[in-house]
Each structure stands twice: as C-alpha cells, then as structure tokens.
Scaffold this motif. Structure first.
Motif, PDB file in Angstrom:
ATOM      1  N   ARG A  90       0.836  -1.203   0.000  1.00 59.25           N
ATOM      2  CA  ARG A  90       0.000   0.000   0.000  1.00 59.25           C
ATOM      3  C   ARG A  90       0.872   1.254   0.000  1.00 59.25           C
ATOM      4  O   ARG A  90       0.611   2.206  -0.735  1.00 59.25           O
ATOM      5  N   LYS A  91       1.930   1.249   0.808  1.00 60.49           N
ATOM      6  CA  LYS A  91       2.842   2.405   0.846  1.00 60.49           C
ATOM      7  C   LYS A  91       3.493   2.623  -0.518  1.00 60.49           C
ATOM      8  O   LYS A  91       3.629   3.760  -0.977  1.00 60.49           O
ATOM      9  N   GLU A  92       3.879   1.546  -1.188  1.00 61.05           N
ATOM     10  CA  GLU A  92       4.480   1.658  -2.527  1.00 61.05           C
ATOM     11  C   GLU A  92       3.468   2.200  -3.531  1.00 61.05           C
ATOM     12  O   GLU A  92       3.808   3.042  -4.360  1.00 61.05           O
ATOM     13  N   ARG A  93       2.199   1.741  -3.463  1.00 57.17           N
ATOM     14  CA  ARG A  93       1.145   2.262  -4.350  1.00 57.17           C
ATOM     15  C   ARG A  93       0.937   3.757  -4.130  1.00 57.17           C
ATOM     16  O   ARG A  93       0.810   4.521  -5.084  1.00 57.17           O
ATOM     17  N   LEU A  94       0.890   4.173  -2.844  1.00 58.44           N
ATOM     18  CA  LEU A  94       0.678   5.594  -2.539  1.00 58.44           C
ATOM     19  C   LEU A  94       1.832   6.445  -3.050  1.00 58.44           C
ATOM     20  O   LEU A  94       1.607   7.546  -3.570  1.00 58.44           O
ATOM     21  N   ARG A  95       3.069   5.941  -2.927  1.00 56.27           N
ATOM     22  CA  ARG A  95       4.233   6.684  -3.455  1.00 56.27           C
ATOM     23  C   ARG A  95       4.126   6.831  -4.970  1.00 56.27           C
ATOM     24  O   ARG A  95       4.395   7.893  -5.523  1.00 56.27           O
ATOM     25  N   ALA A  96       3.694   5.762  -5.661  1.00 59.61           N
ATOM     26  CA  ALA A  96       3.539   5.813  -7.121  1.00 59.61           C
ATOM     27  C   ALA A  96       2.458   6.819  -7.515  1.00 59.61           C
ATOM     28  O   ALA A  96       2.637   7.583  -8.462  1.00 59.61           O
ATOM     29  N   ILE A  97       1.352   6.833  -6.772  1.00 59.30           N
ATOM     30  CA  ILE A  97       0.271   7.794  -7.050  1.00 59.30           C
ATOM     31  C   ILE A  97       0.773   9.216  -6.838  1.00 59.30           C
ATOM     32  O   ILE A  97       0.508  10.106  -7.648  1.00 59.30           O
ATOM     33  N   ASP A  98       1.528   9.447  -5.760  1.00 57.06           N
ATOM     34  CA  ASP A  98       2.074  10.784  -5.483  1.00 57.06           C
ATOM     35  C   ASP A  98       2.996  11.229  -6.620  1.00 57.06           C
ATOM     36  O   ASP A  98       2.946  12.385  -7.027  1.00 57.06           O
ATOM     37  N   ARG A  99       3.819  10.295  -7.140  1.00 57.11           N
ATOM     38  CA  ARG A  99       4.723  10.641  -8.254  1.00 57.11           C
ATOM     39  C   ARG A  99       3.920  11.021  -9.491  1.00 57.11           C
ATOM     40  O   ARG A  99       4.262  11.969 -10.194  1.00 57.11           O
ATOM     41  N   GLU A 100       2.830  10.268  -9.770  1.00 59.00           N
ATOM     42  CA  GLU A 100       2.000  10.554 -10.941  1.00 59.00           C
ATOM     43  C   GLU A 100       1.327  11.920 -10.836  1.00 59.00           C
ATOM     44  O   GLU A 100       1.124  12.587 -11.842  1.00 59.00           O
ATOM     45  N   ASN A 101       1.000  12.333  -9.629  1.00 61.32           N
ATOM     46  CA  ASN A 101       0.250  13.588  -9.442  1.00 61.32           C
ATOM     47  C   ASN A 101       1.132  14.820  -9.319  1.00 61.32           C
ATOM     48  O   ASN A 101       0.632  15.925  -9.157  1.00 61.32           O
ATOM     49  N   GLN A 102       2.453  14.631  -9.409  1.00 65.10           N
ATOM     50  CA  GLN A 102       3.353  15.800  -9.373  1.00 65.10           C
ATOM     51  C   GLN A 102       3.351  16.470 -10.723  1.00 65.10           C
ATOM     52  O   GLN A 102       3.345  15.803 -11.763  1.00 65.10           O
ATOM     53  N   PRO A 103       3.396  17.843 -10.759  1.00 64.34           N
ATOM     54  CA  PRO A 103       3.370  18.559 -12.048  1.00 64.34           C
ATOM     55  C   PRO A 103       4.621  18.313 -12.875  1.00 64.34           C
ATOM     56  O   PRO A 103       5.658  17.961 -12.405  1.00 64.34           O
TER      57      PRO A 103
END
Length: 168
Positions: A155-168
């Motif tokens: 779950r932590k790895e998924r959240l990190r990936a989502i955060d990377r995708e949402n960076q401008p």
C-alpha cells in the motif's frame, strides 16, 4: 486486565470485536440483498472498535485496503462481524474483518465478505500518536501479522507511485 502502556503492547485477542446485526428491508435493494454500503458501514464500525480497544485512544479510518463481497446477504439473515487488529506500525493499525452470513433457522454459516482497513491512533489534539505494539500469540495471528505487513508495504508503494503521478 488493566490499561497497558504503549511500550507493553497487546495481543490481537485483547482487542477483538465480534458483533451481530439483522438485515432489515430498509438495508436491502429491490432484490432483497443487503446494500453494500450498509455492510461497509458495519465493517467500519466493528473495525474502529477493535482499533480503539487496541490503542485505548480515538482512531480515524485512513483507508480500506481490500473489500471483497463473496456471497450475498439477504433480508432476515443474521450478520456476524469479527474484527481483529492484524498489524501495527507506528501510529497506524490494520484491522481485518470477516463478515459471516448466518441462517437464523439452520445456523449455517457462510463467509460473505472480507475486508482490511487502516486506522490511525490520535492524541488529544487529533494528531497521529504511537499505538501499542501488536504481540501475535498463535500461528494464525502470526500468519495474519505477516500477510498484513506485506499488504501495508504494498500500500505504501502504491501511494508513493500515485504521489509521483500527481506531481506537475
């Protein structure tokens, strides 16, 4: 059983919650099966109580990691929810919930729904605060702890990936 300090920890059995509901017509659709939302509400409530019992504090639901509706639950069925803390990191806890459909006439039990929820222990200022360590005692509790540890990591790895995708 007195209040334990955070350092001492608690076993899963010390905070397990088991509760029952009866499915009424207002909680079901036109086909007579329980609304998923009603079941999810019961799951969240039972899981929150287990997390509160574990840490002796207010908790907030941080997420639902998995929720699987395996079998339908119908009007008139008895619903048994069993919630237990599976894993604790610093301030967060994973709680597993099993939802069992019981036929009130035959007593037959069927596993209807399973879920894994994440909770965070809060201090008096509504800030995350450490939760007591979890002390698994049985082979089943050890298995649940290890599986939860892997889920939390994923779950932590998924959240990190989502955060990377949402960076401008």
């Amino acid at each position: 059983m007195g209040t334990m300090t955070n350092a001492e920890g608690k076993t899963p059995s010390e905070s397990t919650v088991e509760t029952r509901y009866l499915v009424m017509p207002t909680q079901a659709n036109a086909q007579g099966t329980a609304f998923g939302g009603a079941i999810v509400g019961w799951i969240d409530m039972a899981a929150a109580m287990a997390a509160q019992r574990h840490c002796g504090r207010e908790v907030v639901t941080a997420g639902i990691d998995s929720l699987v509706f395996r079998q339908p639950i119908r009007i008139g069925d008895h619903v048994i929810l069993k919630a237990a803390v599976n894993y604790v990191s610093r301030s967060s806890m994973e709680v597993g919930v099993q939802v069992v459909r019981e036929d009130p006439y035959t007593g037959q039990h069927v596993l209807a729904t399973t879920a894994h929820l994440m909770f965070v222990a809060l201090d008096e200022n509504k800030r995350p605060t450490p939760a007591p360590p979890l002390l698994p005692q049985t082979p089943e509790e050890e298995r649940r702890y290890e599986n939860a540890r892997l889920r939390v990591q994923a779950r932590k790895e998924r959240l990190r990936a989502i955060d990377r995708e949402n960076q401008p």
